[in-house]
Design a protein around this motif. Sequence first.
Motif, short mmCIF file in Angstrom:
data_model
loop_
_atom_site.label_atom_id
_atom_site.label_comp_id
_atom_site.label_asym_id
_atom_site.label_seq_id
_atom_site.Cartn_x
_atom_site.Cartn_y
_atom_site.Cartn_z
N LYS A 30 0.94 -1.30 -0.28
CA LYS A 30 -0.05 0.12 0.09
C LYS A 30 0.91 1.23 -0.01
O LYS A 30 1.83 1.29 0.78
CB LYS A 30 -1.03 0.18 1.21
CG LYS A 30 -1.94 1.17 1.49
CD LYS A 30 -3.10 0.91 2.29
CE LYS A 30 -2.53 0.82 3.77
NZ LYS A 30 -3.59 0.71 4.49
N HIS A 35 -1.32 4.77 3.99
CA HIS A 35 -1.30 4.39 5.28
C HIS A 35 -1.70 5.54 6.31
O HIS A 35 -2.42 5.46 7.30
CB HIS A 35 0.19 3.84 5.92
CG HIS A 35 0.50 2.58 5.44
ND1 HIS A 35 0.34 1.45 5.98
CD2 HIS A 35 1.25 2.23 4.00
CE1 HIS A 35 0.48 0.33 5.40
NE2 HIS A 35 0.90 0.66 4.04
N ASP A 38 -5.22 6.62 5.92
CA ASP A 38 -6.27 5.63 6.36
C ASP A 38 -6.15 5.97 8.02
O ASP A 38 -7.32 5.72 8.87
CB ASP A 38 -5.87 4.44 6.40
CG ASP A 38 -6.16 3.53 4.84
OD1 ASP A 38 -6.92 4.33 4.15
OD2 ASP A 38 -5.43 2.69 4.72
N THR A 39 -5.11 6.27 8.55
CA THR A 39 -4.90 6.62 10.15
C THR A 39 -5.94 7.93 10.28
O THR A 39 -6.61 8.10 11.40
CB THR A 39 -3.60 6.86 10.51
OG1 THR A 39 -2.98 5.62 10.36
CG2 THR A 39 -3.59 7.08 12.11
N PRO A 104 4.80 6.52 7.46
CA PRO A 104 3.59 5.59 7.13
C PRO A 104 2.78 5.06 8.38
O PRO A 104 1.76 4.79 8.43
CB PRO A 104 3.96 4.73 6.06
CG PRO A 104 5.37 4.38 6.23
CD PRO A 104 5.85 5.50 6.86
N LEU A 105 3.68 4.62 9.45
CA LEU A 105 2.97 3.76 10.57
C LEU A 105 2.65 4.61 11.86
O LEU A 105 2.54 4.01 12.98
CB LEU A 105 4.22 2.92 10.66
CG LEU A 105 4.46 1.86 9.65
CD1 LEU A 105 5.24 0.87 9.89
CD2 LEU A 105 3.11 1.26 8.91
N THR A 107 0.26 5.87 14.48
CA THR A 107 -1.02 5.21 15.02
C THR A 107 -1.97 6.02 15.61
O THR A 107 -1.71 7.20 15.85
CB THR A 107 -0.58 3.97 16.18
OG1 THR A 107 -0.13 4.72 17.27
CG2 THR A 107 0.65 3.25 15.73
N GLU A 219 6.68 3.62 14.40
CA GLU A 219 5.59 4.50 14.07
C GLU A 219 6.07 5.86 13.71
O GLU A 219 5.32 6.55 12.97
CB GLU A 219 4.52 4.42 14.97
CG GLU A 219 4.86 5.19 16.39
CD GLU A 219 3.49 5.30 17.32
OE1 GLU A 219 2.37 5.41 16.74
OE2 GLU A 219 3.80 5.16 18.48
N TYR A 236 8.16 -3.76 10.20
CA TYR A 236 6.53 -3.83 10.37
C TYR A 236 6.18 -5.20 10.29
O TYR A 236 5.22 -5.69 11.05
CB TYR A 236 5.88 -3.02 9.33
CG TYR A 236 4.59 -2.88 9.04
CD1 TYR A 236 3.72 -2.44 10.07
CD2 TYR A 236 3.89 -3.18 8.04
CE1 TYR A 236 2.22 -2.44 10.15
CE2 TYR A 236 2.40 -3.32 7.89
CZ TYR A 236 1.65 -2.80 8.94
OH TYR A 236 0.46 -2.47 9.02
#
Length: 456
Positions: A30, A35, A38-39, A104-105, A107, A219, A236
């Motif tokens: 993706k 990412h 979406d968060t 991208p990560l 949260t 993250e 990841y």
Amino acid sequence: MDLNAIILAAGKGTRMKSNKPKVLHELASKPMVNHVIDTCKEIRCKTISVVYGYQPDMMKKALEKEKLTWIYQKEQLGTGHAVQIALNDKNKSDKILVLYGDVPLITKKTINRLIESQPKGGIAFLTCIKENPKGFGRICKKNELIEYIVEEKDANSKEKEIKEINTGVLVADAKDLALWLSQINNNNAQREYYLTDIVKVANNHGRKVVAVTTDNEMEVEGVNSKSQLSALERTYQSFLAKTYMDEGLEINDPTRFDVRGELTFGQDVFVDNNVIFEGRVSLGNNVRISSNCIIRDSVIDDNTEILSFSSIEESKIGSNCIVGPYARLRPQTKLKNSVKVGNFVEIKKTTIDDLSKVNHLSYIGDTSIGKKVNIGAGTITCNYDGVNKFQTEIEDDVFIGSNSSLRAPLLIKNGSTIGAGSVITKNVSEKELVFNKAPIVKSTSWVRPKKIKDDK
């Protein structure tokens, strides 16, 4: 007060050595920026603004399904400039969350903690402690509040010893952010407008700037090269593997395990090496996935085994089935219970009912197969005439001999038998035996050809 997200995504990413914008490079199948988007949707942002610049048409096409506000940054003059132009269409009474398309990560949990920690009229910055902070901006504090943030290239030797680093992620009120950004300059080594310079301005206005620290480096890890992207992918996937194992999934080797989407599973599920899950995959209880399988957007019910080197896409597999090895299930395949699909079998847009078998070297497409049917090795459904697809229907308790060709449209009724090597072009009645009997040709005068000598 509504929350608006601004995602900075204008950079080319020179070190990626690619014509594609950096944020469109994929993590877990993706694009990185997706990412982040979406968060933002998870935390219910009122608007999601994407600041873009390099390859604008490619960016918009890649994200055309997303509901975004597009902010074009013609000249990339720094993060401060990017946020400033994005604020022009924002309600000044709203709250602003600044994120990065190449980080991208991040949260939902961390963002919510950041929002809750923002002091009234001040700023909350997300920070991280790194044992090796080289290359990152340093957080300089006084009385536990952030006094200023200095970039690596502008830091002195004492500041470079600081291990708390800036991630760039922040929350502030829109009206204050707009005012502070109007007062920063580009007097630095990069000749850019640094977003972090608002810290000094905010302090001069008597506002508090707090640090919210995360201990999860993953993250807040940014990506600037393909080697960094690859490293973050493994980090990841290791995180996902540990999470799933803590929830009861048995993974033979967590370093050779990939989920590129969403995976749900029941109890006592085993996954062997080099299995890739893509899209949404659901596994029931006591499912076993052998090595080197790819499973995409599929459901696999209880007590089913997928043998090595099988590919399954957009399929529904019932309980107590065996699939593979080297089987390929294409979209709209549905196996009911206790079905066996063997090696080198390809199935497409087909339903196979309980206790039926397609064991070897067959292609079955656009077909409905009943219960207790045996499909012999080398059987194919001839479902395509070069323009249109046609349906084959095989009812219960049918036996298809090896190397048979079934030309659709075709109905083979209950209890019938097709002899080996047959080409079936007409419907077959119940309990009927059908075969093509070709004459056997013998010759005693035939001479086997011999190899011609090479004169060269």
